[in-house]
Motif scaffolding. Sequence first.
Motif, PDB file in Angstrom:
ATOM      1  N   CYS A  27      -6.959   0.729   7.349  1.00 18.21           N
ATOM      2  CA  CYS A  27      -6.857   0.454   5.920  1.00 18.21           C
ATOM      3  C   CYS A  27      -8.211   0.016   5.369  1.00 18.21           C
ATOM      4  O   CYS A  27      -8.951  -0.716   6.031  1.00 18.21           O
ATOM      5  N   VAL A  28      -8.506   0.461   4.175  1.00 16.84           N
ATOM      6  CA  VAL A  28      -9.746   0.106   3.483  1.00 16.84           C
ATOM      7  C   VAL A  28      -9.382  -0.358   2.080  1.00 16.84           C
ATOM      8  O   VAL A  28      -8.642   0.329   1.362  1.00 16.84           O
ATOM      9  N   SER A  29      -9.888  -1.505   1.690  1.00 14.29           N
ATOM     10  CA  SER A  29      -9.592  -2.052   0.363  1.00 14.29           C
ATOM     11  C   SER A  29     -10.542  -1.471  -0.674  1.00 14.29           C
ATOM     12  O   SER A  29     -11.726  -1.222  -0.389  1.00 14.29           O
ATOM     13  N   TRP A  71      -4.629  -1.304  -4.547  1.00 10.27           N
ATOM     14  CA  TRP A  71      -5.838  -1.987  -4.096  1.00 10.27           C
ATOM     15  C   TRP A  71      -6.276  -1.614  -2.690  1.00 10.27           C
ATOM     16  O   TRP A  71      -7.247  -2.146  -2.189  1.00 10.27           O
ATOM     17  N   ARG A  72      -5.547  -0.688  -2.027  1.00 11.70           N
ATOM     18  CA  ARG A  72      -5.920  -0.354  -0.660  1.00 11.70           C
ATOM     19  C   ARG A  72      -5.431   1.042  -0.318  1.00 11.70           C
ATOM     20  O   ARG A  72      -4.451   1.529  -0.865  1.00 11.70           O
ATOM     21  N   ARG A  73      -6.138   1.696   0.624  1.00 12.48           N
ATOM     22  CA  ARG A  73      -5.739   3.008   1.136  1.00 12.48           C
ATOM     23  C   ARG A  73      -5.696   2.930   2.659  1.00 12.48           C
ATOM     24  O   ARG A  73      -6.495   2.224   3.277  1.00 12.48           O
ATOM     25  N   CYS A  74      -4.781   3.665   3.268  1.00 12.86           N
ATOM     26  CA  CYS A  74      -4.597   3.607   4.713  1.00 12.86           C
ATOM     27  C   CYS A  74      -4.371   5.011   5.262  1.00 12.86           C
ATOM     28  O   CYS A  74      -3.770   5.864   4.591  1.00 12.86           O
ATOM     29  N   SER A 119     -12.830  -2.095  -3.722  1.00 16.21           N
ATOM     30  CA  SER A 119     -13.510  -3.214  -4.359  1.00 16.21           C
ATOM     31  C   SER A 119     -13.272  -3.157  -5.867  1.00 16.21           C
ATOM     32  O   SER A 119     -12.814  -2.143  -6.410  1.00 16.21           O
ATOM     33  N   ASP A 168       0.802  -1.234   0.000  1.00 15.21           N
ATOM     34  CA  ASP A 168       0.000   0.000   0.000  1.00 15.21           C
ATOM     35  C   ASP A 168       0.831   1.279   0.000  1.00 15.21           C
ATOM     36  O   ASP A 168       0.327   2.337   0.366  1.00 15.21           O
ATOM     37  N   LYS A 207     -13.869   4.981   6.012  1.00 19.62           N
ATOM     38  CA  LYS A 207     -14.220   3.589   5.742  1.00 19.62           C
ATOM     39  C   LYS A 207     -15.681   3.400   5.375  1.00 19.62           C
ATOM     40  O   LYS A 207     -16.131   2.273   5.186  1.00 19.62           O
TER      41      LYS A 207
END
Length: 258
Positions: free
Chosen positions: A110-112, A84-87, A114, A31, A61
């Motif tokens: 962290c949020v993925s 594919w993800r943010r934190c 979709s 990430d 989130k």
Amino acid sequence: MVDNRFATALVIGSVLALISAVYIAAAIGTDHWYEYRSPFSLSETNGANLHSTNPPSEEFKSEDSDEYMYSRALYKYNGTIGLWRRCISVPEEGHWFKPPPQGVKQDTLCVSFSLQDQFTPKYAQVGNHNSGVDYVRTYLSRCQILLPFISLGLMCFGALIGLCACSCHTLYPAIGTGVLHLLAGLCTLATVACFVANVELLHAKTQDPQLLLEGDYGWSFCLACVSAPLQLMAAALFIWAARTDRTEYSRMKLYRVA
């Protein structure tokens, strides 16, 4: 019988190809493509979070969080973003019987993304669904997601051709391996270029005098940048070994006929 020069070239090319595959796979799965550094002090940020009725973690989130909302959270709270993800870094929350700690200890939230998020169109005004589709950023975002997987697929297919070449005791199929690694390297370079262009366009569209943007490209991005030249060098070695071996074999055959 394979000449020692060609065998050495194939071994070096195989090692470079393996390292590049590990690098690009690690880049896809991590990430830290871009890392933001908040200009606000941690104590000020924590104080704002503790007294807020709607903490940034909830907006970050939330399923309804659009690109504008999570981008501002990334800017403010030392966020990192990958393919594919943010934190973001948020203050540690206390229990109902104990208040939050007084220090500046941070938790990472962290949020993925979709698959639907990845292919959602980008808008001319970030987060404004009524502003029209920004086709440039839309296709840049989609390319930066698809191209690294295409690169890995090409490398795996090239490895299968290389195994077939070994079983056939000939180097000529290694040309196909080299061509596939060349295409994989170009796909990786295109991934890097698309990501840089997408980030710079996003920053240009979300400029805010009250929100200073400070950040830099992270180590995941660097892994992708290193992977591309490794793939190209492996491709050059494979193609050189196969072509040169074929040329020398043809000359030897002509010499024997003569």
